[in-house]
Scaffold this active site. Structure first.
Site, short mmCIF file in Angstrom:
data_model
loop_
_atom_site.label_atom_id
_atom_site.label_comp_id
_atom_site.label_asym_id
_atom_site.label_seq_id
_atom_site.Cartn_x
_atom_site.Cartn_y
_atom_site.Cartn_z
N HIS A 22 0.68 -0.97 0.29
CA HIS A 22 0.18 0.05 -0.39
C HIS A 22 0.98 0.77 0.45
O HIS A 22 0.74 2.04 -0.98
CB HIS A 22 -1.20 0.19 1.52
N ASP A 119 -6.32 5.19 3.18
CA ASP A 119 -6.40 4.05 3.09
C ASP A 119 -7.97 3.66 3.72
O ASP A 119 -9.15 4.21 4.39
CB ASP A 119 -5.22 3.18 3.90
#
Length: 476
Positions: A22, A119
């Site tokens: 990520h 996120d």
């Protein structure tokens, strides 16, 4: 640096989840935004920031902001990313991550960024940012098929419903999908889906609830995909999520010809070995930094590579959170010494994939790896393990760019024969010619830098246009 024209310079805060799968795409997006002349504050924990690629590649418009991860019982010292812990302990990392709320709130109050891009994990963040008048975007590193698959479920979870909690809900495509598709989970993958819908973890919050609250509290979603590759799924995800979904493009690697230091010792050794192999015959094997294979899986994969008779380069890294060392079958290294290399530290993946001896990519189907493999036109031998990887594999099987290694439907086990047969079929047998042709065809989309950069331009323009028009309160 690009001219801003009449637009004012934006200040964009970036806050990825604590996983390098990520963190790296978030950093890549930060670079794109800075190239357009906007300021970026990239927030992560101190150790993760220290482990980023060398900072001399970063724009002076990007500021790295270290946050102190609070200690949590059961979380090992210095564990600040998923690669530092075993899968069962990620729940403690999420609990520690939630402990960053106060530091992040202070940063937002003191710095007043125009946008924050985050996120799936900080479910508590959208209302904080909304209260400060900050525009909010969820950056999904996952594909639209996972989001379309889960969109209705996210709604049910937010409303308190738990209707979809049976295995049967996941091992067939959702009934409401208006697309002809075989994309669904296998029985052995469903346990993760069911576990992620449960709140019975150390953080007290399920992954699905986190995602649902993030989606509900965001002004828009950015997603690493493009219409040329998946138009129907992108449209469907927007319809199912009731949110503007803006594709970022595939964010392919910036270059494929000059991707590292020629004097790098590791690359010199690897290149010399690859140079000695037959063109288009080497199987490159890399299952990411977080997949933890069992002893049985390591054995069957190794013996399958041996049985295939093909040359192979296996990037076999020891995950940091796993205390047991990876054991190869007795005599395997000696028996395959003339045609195989097992490399147990970091490898320059792009350089390897770009070498003419590589003829196929055996991958765990993490999206970043898939983008790199298809940018360079390689057919895929797919062995998914975690999260969205199974759905990615099935989507790419439908695209005919490779095949998924057959596994036991119930427990996910695979055999040396299934590995060997899959590898040979894709790389050297006649049937594999179709996969190679389709992969080369897709590489014209994945590797079209002008096309992919246009998507990023459009996202930055969207942010410029919609700054300050964020909803000031969360929908009830």
């Amino acid at each position: 640096m690009a001219s801003l024209g009449s637009s004012k310079q934006l200040h964009v805060a970036m806050f990825p989840w604590l996983a390098f799968g990520h963190i790296i795409p978030f950093l890549q997006l930060s670079k794109f935004i800075a190239q357009k002349g906007h300021r970026v504050s990239f927030l992560s924990t101190t150790r993760n920031i220290q482990r980023l690629p060398p900072s001399h590649h970063l724009s002076p418009l990007i500021t790295l902001v270290p946050l102190t991860l609070p200690p949590v019982h059961h979380l090992p010292q210095n564990a600040e990313a998923t690669m530092d812990v075993c899968t069962d302990d990620v729940q403690y990392l999420k609990k520690a991550f939630d402990g960053l709320q106060h530091q992040l709130t202070q940063f937002l109050q003191q710095n007043s960024p125009d946008w924050i891009i985050y996120d799936f994990a900080p479910y508590w963040l959208p209302p904080v940012a909304a209260g400060l008048g900050i525009s909010r975007a969820f950056f999904s590193i996952y594909n639209p098929w996972l989001l379309a698959f889960g969109g209705r479920w996210f709604e049910e979870l937010i409303k308190g419903s738990r209707d979809r909690k049976k295995m049967e809900d996941f091992v067939a495509p959702p009934k409401l999908l208006p697309l002809p598709t075989n994309i669904c989970f296998r029985k052995h993958e469903v346990k993760w889906m069911l576990d992620s819908s449960s709140s019975l973890n150390a953080s007290g919050v399920s992954d699905m609830y986190r995602s649902g609250m993030i989606l509900q509290g965001s002004d828009c979603m950015f997603i690493r995909c493009c219409y040329e590759f998946e138009p129907q799924w992108l449209t469907l995800s927007e319809e199912s999520l009731h949110l503007p979904v803006i594709p970022l493009g595939l964010m392919p690697p910036a270059t494929t010809t000059n991707v590292g230091d020629e004097k790098d010792d590791a690359w010199v050794t690897i290149k010399n070995w690859l140079d000695g192999q037959q063109k288009g015959q080497v199987v490159y094997v890399a299952l990411g930094s977080e997949v933890m294979l069992t002893k049985t899986e390591v054995r069957e994969l190794a013996l399958g590579l041996e049985l295939s008779g093909l040359p192979f380069f296996w990037a076999l890294r020891q995950p940091a959170g796993n205390s047991t060392s990876v054991e190869l079958p007795e005599g395997f290294v000696e028996r395959t010494r003339n045609r195989g290399m097992v490399w147990k530290s970091w490898v320059p993946q792009l350089r390897i994939l770009n070498h003419e001896s590589v003829g196929g990519f055996l991958t765990h189907c993490g999206w970043g790896s898939i983008v790199e493999g298809l940018t360079l036109g390689h057919p895929l031998i797919m062995l998914p393990f975690l999260m969205d990887q199974g759905l990615n594999a099935r989507a790419l099987v439908e695209k005919q760019v490779g095949m998924e290694i057959p596994r036991n439907e119930e427990d996910g086990s695979f055999t040396k024969e299934s590995v060997a047969n899959s590898v040979r079929l894709v790389v050297v047998e006649d049937e594999g010619k179709m996969y190679k042709a389709k992969a080369r065809e897709l590489s014209r989309i994945f590797g079209d830098m002008e096309l992919q950069n246009k998507y990023v331009d459009d996202v930055v323009q969207y942010m410029e246009k919609h700054t300050g028009v964020a909803s000031s309160a969360m929908d009830g």
